[in-house]
Scaffold this motif. Structure first.
Motif, PDB file in Angstrom:
ATOM      1  N   GLU A   1       9.143   4.613   2.783  1.00 32.11           N
ATOM      2  CA  GLU A   1       8.409   3.953   3.866  1.00 32.11           C
ATOM      3  C   GLU A   1       8.161   2.483   3.530  1.00 32.11           C
ATOM      4  OE1 GLU A   1       4.657   4.478   6.834  1.00 32.11           O
ATOM      5  OE2 GLU A   1       5.372   6.182   5.672  1.00 32.11           O
ATOM      6  N   ALA A   2       7.819   2.193   2.291  1.00 28.60           N
ATOM      7  CA  ALA A   2       7.618   0.805   1.876  1.00 28.60           C
ATOM      8  C   ALA A   2       8.897  -0.001   2.111  1.00 28.60           C
ATOM      9  CB  ALA A   2       7.206   0.745   0.407  1.00 28.60           C
ATOM     10  N   TYR A   3      10.027   0.580   1.749  1.00 25.24           N
ATOM     11  CA  TYR A   3      11.307  -0.084   1.961  1.00 25.24           C
ATOM     12  C   TYR A   3      11.576  -0.281   3.460  1.00 25.24           C
ATOM     13  CZ  TYR A   3      16.318  -0.979   1.798  1.00 25.24           C
ATOM     14  OH  TYR A   3      17.563  -1.520   1.968  1.00 25.24           O
ATOM     15  N   GLY A   4      11.258   0.738   4.260  1.00 25.42           N
ATOM     16  CA  GLY A   4      11.453   0.643   5.702  1.00 25.42           C
ATOM     17  C   GLY A   4      10.577  -0.441   6.333  1.00 25.42           C
ATOM     18  N   VAL A   5       9.354  -0.580   5.856  1.00 23.99           N
ATOM     19  CA  VAL A   5       8.456  -1.618   6.360  1.00 23.99           C
ATOM     20  C   VAL A   5       9.046  -2.996   6.085  1.00 23.99           C
ATOM     21  CG1 VAL A   5       6.192  -2.695   6.035  1.00 23.99           C
ATOM     22  CG2 VAL A   5       6.361  -0.221   6.210  1.00 23.99           C
ATOM     23  N   LEU A   6       9.581  -3.167   4.895  1.00 24.25           N
ATOM     24  CA  LEU A   6      10.154  -4.463   4.530  1.00 24.25           C
ATOM     25  C   LEU A   6      11.414  -4.781   5.324  1.00 24.25           C
ATOM     26  CD1 LEU A   6       9.599  -4.403   0.684  1.00 24.25           C
ATOM     27  CD2 LEU A   6       8.299  -5.677   2.406  1.00 24.25           C
ATOM     28  N   LYS A   7      12.116  -3.767   5.789  1.00 26.48           N
ATOM     29  CA  LYS A   7      13.314  -3.996   6.596  1.00 26.48           C
ATOM     30  C   LYS A   7      12.970  -4.437   8.009  1.00 26.48           C
ATOM     31  CE  LYS A   7      16.711  -1.158   6.387  1.00 26.48           C
ATOM     32  NZ  LYS A   7      17.560   0.038   6.313  1.00 26.48           N
ATOM     33  N   GLU A   8      11.761  -4.092   8.470  1.00 29.01           N
ATOM     34  CA  GLU A   8      11.362  -4.481   9.828  1.00 29.01           C
ATOM     35  C   GLU A   8      11.190  -5.969   9.862  1.00 29.01           C
ATOM     36  OE1 GLU A   8       8.227  -2.241  11.747  1.00 29.01           O
ATOM     37  OE2 GLU A   8       8.618  -0.601  10.385  1.00 29.01           O
TER      38      GLU A   8
ATOM     39  N   ALA B   1       0.836  -1.209   0.000  1.00 28.03           N
ATOM     40  CA  ALA B   1       0.000   0.000   0.000  1.00 28.03           C
ATOM     41  C   ALA B   1       0.865   1.252   0.000  1.00 28.03           C
ATOM     42  CB  ALA B   1      -0.946  -0.010   1.196  1.00 28.03           C
ATOM     43  N   ALA B   2       1.920   1.257   0.799  1.00 30.45           N
ATOM     44  CA  ALA B   2       2.817   2.418   0.845  1.00 30.45           C
ATOM     45  C   ALA B   2       3.466   2.641  -0.511  1.00 30.45           C
ATOM     46  CB  ALA B   2       3.884   2.224   1.925  1.00 30.45           C
ATOM     47  N   TYR B   3       3.942   1.587  -1.123  1.00 29.13           N
ATOM     48  CA  TYR B   3       4.575   1.694  -2.440  1.00 29.13           C
ATOM     49  C   TYR B   3       3.587   2.227  -3.470  1.00 29.13           C
ATOM     50  CZ  TYR B   3       7.216   0.419  -6.596  1.00 29.13           C
ATOM     51  OH  TYR B   3       7.881   0.453  -7.795  1.00 29.13           O
ATOM     52  N   SER B   4       2.352   1.740  -3.415  1.00 29.18           N
ATOM     53  CA  SER B   4       1.327   2.168  -4.364  1.00 29.18           C
ATOM     54  C   SER B   4       0.894   3.611  -4.142  1.00 29.18           C
ATOM     55  CB  SER B   4       0.114   1.242  -4.268  1.00 29.18           C
ATOM     56  OG  SER B   4       0.476  -0.076  -4.624  1.00 29.18           O
ATOM     57  N   CYS B   5       1.188   4.147  -2.958  1.00 29.10           N
ATOM     58  CA  CYS B   5       0.898   5.560  -2.653  1.00 29.10           C
ATOM     59  C   CYS B   5       2.124   6.438  -2.891  1.00 29.10           C
ATOM     60  CB  CYS B   5       0.454   5.708  -1.205  1.00 29.10           C
ATOM     61  SG  CYS B   5      -1.104   4.940  -0.810  1.00 29.10           S
TER      62      CYS B   5
END
Length: 105
Positions: free
Chosen positions: A98-105, A89-93
């Motif tokens: 932030e999308a990259y940061g979410v994936l690092k978590e 969703a972040a990437y699509s927005c």
């Protein structure tokens, strides 16, 4: 919500999630937090299916503070689905960092 858990709520899903989110977090009993996180995930998932990524991002972000501290061990499958969908969703927005940061978590 607890009486309809696990059932298809159809068009009422967004309204139920919105009403509960409006009163959170102070009114949500700690034992119900994971259920409300799952409700927000369901609403976010449905919004993604409808290609409304901004709304999906909002619901998925509402789910995060409801997760217990040990969510990666106590709710691994749910946490993984939530974080992956939140990254999508972040990437699509156009929130690439932030999308990259979410994936690092």
């Amino acid at each position: 919500y607890s009486t309809s858990k696990g059932q298809d709520m159809g068009g009422a899903l967004f309204q139920v999630a919105d009403q509960i989110n409006h009163g959170m977090p102070s009114l949500i009993h700690p034992r119900m937090q994971i259920d409300i996180a799952e409700l927000n995930f369901s609403a976010g998932s449905k919004a993604v299916d409808l290609s409304d990524f901004e709304i999906a991002y909002s619901y998925l972000n509402n789910a995060l503070p409801l997760l217990p501290e040990n969510h990666w061990s106590s709710h691994y499958d749910f946490s993984l689905r939530l974080f992956l969908l939140r990254a999508k969703a972040a990437y699509s927005c156009s929130k690439i960092e932030e999308a990259y940061g979410v994936l690092k978590e």
